[in-house]
Design an enzyme around this catalytic site. Structure first.
Site, PDB file in Angstrom:
ATOM      1  CG  ASP A  73      -1.999  -1.036   1.187  1.00 47.09           C
ATOM      2  OD1 ASP A  73      -2.442  -1.377   0.074  1.00 47.09           O
ATOM      3  OD2 ASP A  73      -2.419  -1.504   2.256  1.00 47.09           O
TER       4      ASP A  73
ATOM      5  CG  ASP B 193      -6.648  -1.461  -1.360  1.00 50.32           C
ATOM      6  OD1 ASP B 193      -6.856  -2.682  -1.444  1.00 50.32           O
ATOM      7  OD2 ASP B 193      -5.707  -0.977  -0.694  1.00 50.32           O
TER       8      ASP B 193
END
Length: 149
Positions: free
Chosen positions: A109, A128
């Protein structure tokens, strides 16, 4: 359909490769002061860190969902192009993060959105974003615009 999924997964994987290569040893890169920065994070769980270090559960569940969505998409291909698009986004995002979980044991991330001293969203990635947008659009479609239900 298949090409769009592949392109989205490749974009996700390329962005994670760049994030890992250039952000891993650096402080956050501030893009919009007080709102958005880039920072390298290894997420060993699912959304918001749930199921931390439960790789088998996460890989198994994600694989089942992806297979089910692909089956549904192929069986109903072309019946509703908007739903097809939503499912393509969800599938591409799920595959992008699944690749990380299988090969890295964590998901990369790197996008951090926050509003200084007010709001701090967990760090996320393109996969995401795909899943979130696909799921929200699908819910809106099914709740407000699906006349068959």
């Amino acid at each position: 359909m298949e090409l769009l999924i592949v392109l989205l997964v490749l974009l996700d994987q390329f962005s994670k490769y760049i994030a890992k290569k250039y952000l891993i040893l650096k402080q956050p890169i501030n893009l919009i002061n007080g709102y958005l920065n880039l920072i390298y994070v290894e997420n060993r769980g699912a959304a918001f860190g749930i199921f931390r270090d439960k790789k088998i559960i996460l890989v198994g569940f994600t694989s089942i969902v992806v297979i089910g969505l692909i089956y549904y998409l192929l069986k109903n291909k072309g019946k509703d192009r908007f739903i097809d698009f939503c499912l393509i986004l969800i599938i591409a995002g799920a595959i992008g993060n699944l690749i990380d979980r299988i090969y890295l044991n964590y998901v990369v991330d790197f996008i951090h959105f926050y509003i200084k001293d007010v709001f701090d969203w967990p760090v996320f990635n393109f996969a995401d974003i795909y899943v979130s947008i696909g799921a929200v659009l699908l819910c809106i479609k099914l709740i407000f615009f699906d006349k068959q239900r």
